[in-house]
Write a protein that holds these residues in place. Structure first.
Motif, short mmCIF file in Angstrom:
data_model
loop_
_atom_site.label_atom_id
_atom_site.label_comp_id
_atom_site.label_asym_id
_atom_site.label_seq_id
_atom_site.Cartn_x
_atom_site.Cartn_y
_atom_site.Cartn_z
N GLY A 192 0.80 -1.22 0.00
CA GLY A 192 0.00 0.00 0.00
C GLY A 192 0.83 1.26 0.00
N VAL A 193 0.56 2.17 0.96
CA VAL A 193 1.21 3.47 0.98
C VAL A 193 2.70 3.37 1.26
CG1 VAL A 193 -0.88 4.71 1.62
CG2 VAL A 193 0.62 3.80 3.41
N THR A 194 3.16 2.26 1.82
CA THR A 194 4.59 2.11 2.10
C THR A 194 5.33 1.39 0.97
OG1 THR A 194 4.29 0.00 3.28
CG2 THR A 194 4.12 2.03 4.57
N ALA A 195 4.66 1.07 -0.12
CA ALA A 195 5.29 0.35 -1.22
C ALA A 195 6.47 1.14 -1.77
CB ALA A 195 4.27 0.10 -2.33
N GLY A 196 7.61 0.50 -1.90
CA GLY A 196 8.80 1.14 -2.43
C GLY A 196 9.55 1.98 -1.43
N PHE A 197 9.12 2.01 -0.17
CA PHE A 197 9.77 2.84 0.85
C PHE A 197 10.50 1.96 1.86
CE2 PHE A 197 7.12 6.01 -0.92
CZ PHE A 197 7.64 7.25 -0.54
N SER A 198 11.70 2.39 2.23
CA SER A 198 12.40 1.80 3.37
C SER A 198 11.86 2.46 4.64
CB SER A 198 13.91 2.06 3.27
OG SER A 198 14.47 1.37 2.17
N MET A 199 11.87 1.70 5.74
CA MET A 199 11.38 2.23 7.01
C MET A 199 12.45 2.09 8.08
SD MET A 199 7.43 0.81 7.17
CE MET A 199 7.91 -0.92 7.10
N VAL A 200 12.56 3.11 8.95
CA VAL A 200 13.49 3.07 10.07
C VAL A 200 12.79 3.67 11.28
CG1 VAL A 200 14.56 5.29 9.46
CG2 VAL A 200 15.80 3.67 10.88
N GLU A 201 13.02 3.06 12.45
CA GLU A 201 12.40 3.55 13.67
C GLU A 201 13.37 3.39 14.83
OE1 GLU A 201 8.26 3.07 16.27
OE2 GLU A 201 8.50 2.05 14.34
N SER A 202 13.57 4.46 15.59
CA SER A 202 14.46 4.42 16.75
C SER A 202 13.69 4.02 17.99
CB SER A 202 15.12 5.79 16.96
OG SER A 202 14.15 6.81 17.05
N THR A 203 14.36 3.32 18.89
CA THR A 203 13.81 2.95 20.19
C THR A 203 14.89 3.21 21.24
OG1 THR A 203 14.58 0.65 20.12
CG2 THR A 203 12.43 1.13 19.12
N ALA A 204 14.56 3.04 22.49
CA ALA A 204 15.53 3.29 23.56
C ALA A 204 16.75 2.38 23.45
CB ALA A 204 14.87 3.11 24.93
N GLY A 205 16.55 1.18 22.91
CA GLY A 205 17.65 0.22 22.86
C GLY A 205 18.42 0.18 21.57
N GLY A 206 18.00 0.93 20.55
CA GLY A 206 18.68 0.90 19.25
C GLY A 206 17.73 1.37 18.17
N TRP A 207 17.82 0.78 16.97
CA TRP A 207 16.92 1.18 15.90
C TRP A 207 16.58 -0.01 14.98
CZ3 TRP A 207 18.95 1.01 10.87
CH2 TRP A 207 20.35 1.05 10.76
N TRP A 208 15.40 0.12 14.34
CA TRP A 208 14.86 -0.92 13.49
C TRP A 208 14.85 -0.47 12.04
CZ3 TRP A 208 12.76 -5.69 15.17
CH2 TRP A 208 12.73 -5.85 16.56
N TYR A 209 14.89 -1.45 11.15
CA TYR A 209 14.88 -1.17 9.71
C TYR A 209 14.07 -2.25 9.00
CZ TYR A 209 16.62 -1.34 4.89
OH TYR A 209 16.72 -1.40 3.53
N SER A 210 13.31 -1.85 8.01
CA SER A 210 12.61 -2.80 7.15
C SER A 210 12.50 -2.22 5.75
CB SER A 210 11.23 -3.13 7.70
OG SER A 210 10.59 -4.11 6.90
N ALA A 211 12.59 -3.09 4.75
CA ALA A 211 12.46 -2.64 3.36
C ALA A 211 11.93 -3.79 2.51
CB ALA A 211 13.80 -2.17 2.81
N PRO A 212 11.12 -3.46 1.50
CA PRO A 212 10.64 -4.49 0.58
C PRO A 212 11.76 -4.91 -0.37
CG PRO A 212 9.91 -2.34 -0.16
CD PRO A 212 10.62 -2.12 1.15
N LEU A 213 11.70 -6.16 -0.79
CA LEU A 213 12.64 -6.72 -1.75
C LEU A 213 11.84 -7.32 -2.91
CD1 LEU A 213 15.02 -8.55 0.76
CD2 LEU A 213 15.31 -6.27 -0.24
N PRO A 214 12.49 -7.69 -4.00
CA PRO A 214 11.75 -8.26 -5.13
C PRO A 214 10.92 -9.48 -4.73
CG PRO A 214 13.97 -7.68 -5.79
CD PRO A 214 13.92 -7.51 -4.30
N GLY A 215 9.78 -9.64 -5.40
CA GLY A 215 8.95 -10.81 -5.19
C GLY A 215 8.23 -10.85 -3.86
N ARG A 216 7.84 -9.69 -3.35
CA ARG A 216 7.16 -9.57 -2.06
C ARG A 216 8.00 -10.04 -0.87
NH1 ARG A 216 0.62 -10.62 -2.34
NH2 ARG A 216 0.15 -9.07 -3.95
N ALA A 217 9.28 -10.20 -1.08
CA ALA A 217 10.16 -10.49 0.05
C ALA A 217 10.38 -9.21 0.85
CB ALA A 217 11.49 -11.05 -0.45
#
Length: 394
Positions: A192-217
């Motif tokens: 949906g609205v996040t298609a083609g976008f990388s995501m990053v989020e900080s937390t108290a203990g570090g930070w998270w990352y997620s991104a789409p890859l080819p073939g819905r991976a």
């Protein structure tokens, strides 16, 4: 005995890019321990790489690979509100989310089509100076005396392990102890609205990352210092369940019905650099020379750029220019200085948890000034996260 002008140890993005650039003018031997590229953590290639791919004359082949567009970054950093950075106004257009193994296969094929010779699998058993060049011994199978190679120049493109530099006694400087716990999975639904976008989020203990890859991976990773990483982070379901509780990334993963494809993996993600990236008859490129914190989103671009810069240095050196390696060292020193400043600004933009160990360590300038450490102090496993940069104005 194999004779070559240039022996390149490592056929990843940096090594293969250098080989395909030099092969039309010089004899190039490309060596890699893997017969075929392995699948690695997901990669994002920023828009500026389009110019390098064009100059290397592989842009058409690359675009024919059908890699999905990388349209920008969605981040929760320095506050609770989402911040969107898109590439609509970038003169180079969007970037790409890559199938890393497919990308490396394309680069290897381009290098071979232009005349480079590929030895894979092949492991460097020994290296020694021989007159004005080098003698390398490669192990290409079980037993046997090994393949002998003579070359005028040697290029270390072996990633964070920096096999050639290590054998030549070159020390490596390290920054922090950043480690990534990551896994791959599959989106059952369109993003949906996040298609083609990388995501990053900080937390108290570090930070998270997620991104789409080819073939819905999809790739999902958590970054913190090695001594702060939860001991059960690789346990089944731990990473996915923890990500689902995040106020930003969690709902996005829930909307795609993200499911893990297997166990999580730990890998080093800290900044490192060789004490010197070039010497008498050799130089290092890509992660072997300078490896980036994935937050900078410059790892793969750096591999391509240093390959392009080193190719010019190798050509000029073979043509008799004795000062060209000094110019290459200065080029990478400028890159390192810019990178360290950029990284300090990115981490400095998050100040919600000043007393948390992960963030308090990054409030001191020393953490971004890399220092020499014993090799065993840092995991040698290469980290390739493809993270998007975080701007300071959050």
């Amino acid at each position: 005995m194999i004779e070559a002008d240039i022996a390149v140890v490592g056929a990843g993005p940096a090594g293969a890019a250098l080989a395909l650039t030099l092969a039309p003018r010089h004899s190039v031997l490309l060596i890699d321990r893997d017969a075929t590229p392995r699948q690695r953590i997901g990669e994002s290639l920023i828009p500026a790489a389009r110019r390098l791919l064009h100059d290397m004359r592989i842009l058409d082949a690359f675009e024919a690979g059908g890699f999905p567009g990388y349209f920008g970054n969605l981040s929760w950093w320095g506050g609770g509100d989402a911040h969107i950075t898109d590439f609509l106004k970038d003169p180079d257009g969007p970037g790409w989310h890559l199938d890393r193994a497919g990308f490396e296969t394309m680069l290897r094929a381009a290098a071979c089509s232009r005349g480079a010779r590929l030895v894979a699998p092949g492991r460097l058993a020994s290296i020694e100076r021989l007159g004005g060049g080098w003698r390398l011994t490669l192990k290409t199978g079980e037993g046997g005396p090994g393949e002998q190679v003579r070359s005028r120049l040697v290029v270390d493109a072996s990633g964070r392990s920096a096999i050639v530099a290590k054998r030549l006694g070159v020390a490596r400087r390290h920054g922090d102890r950043l480690t990534a716990c990551w896994m791959r999975g599959t989106d059952a639904e369109e993003s949906g609205v996040t298609a083609g976008f990388s995501m990053v989020e900080s937390t108290a203990g570090g930070w998270w990352y997620s991104a789409p890859l080819p073939g819905r991976a999809r790739v999902l990773s958590f970054h913190t210092d090695s001594d702060l990483m939860p001991p059960d982070c690789r346990a089944p379901g731990f990473l996915q369940n923890a990500a689902m509780t995040l106020p930003g990334v969690g709902p996005a993963l829930a909307a795609t019905d993200f499911r893990s494809d297997g166990p999580a993996t730990l890998t080093a993600a800290n900044s490192t650099v060789l004490e010197t990236v070039a010497g008498d008859g050799w130089l290092a490129i890509g992660d072997a020379a300078l490896s980036f914190d994935p937050l900078a989103s410059r790892g793969l671009f750096n591999a391509l750029y240093t390959a392009w810069s080193a190719a010019a240095a190798c050509h000029d050196h073979l043509c008799g220019d004795a000062d060209t390696f000094a110019d290459y060292r200065q080029d990478l020193d400028r890159i390192e200085q810019f990178y360290r400043r950029h990284l300090a600004v990115a981490y400095g933009a998050e100040n919600r948890w000043p007393d948390a160990p992960f963030w308090s360590r990054r409030r001191t300038p020393q953490v971004f000034a890399m220092e020499s450490r014993p090799a065993e102090a840092i995991s040698p496993i290469p980290a390739k996260v493809g993270m998007s940069g975080v701007s300071a104005n959050r």
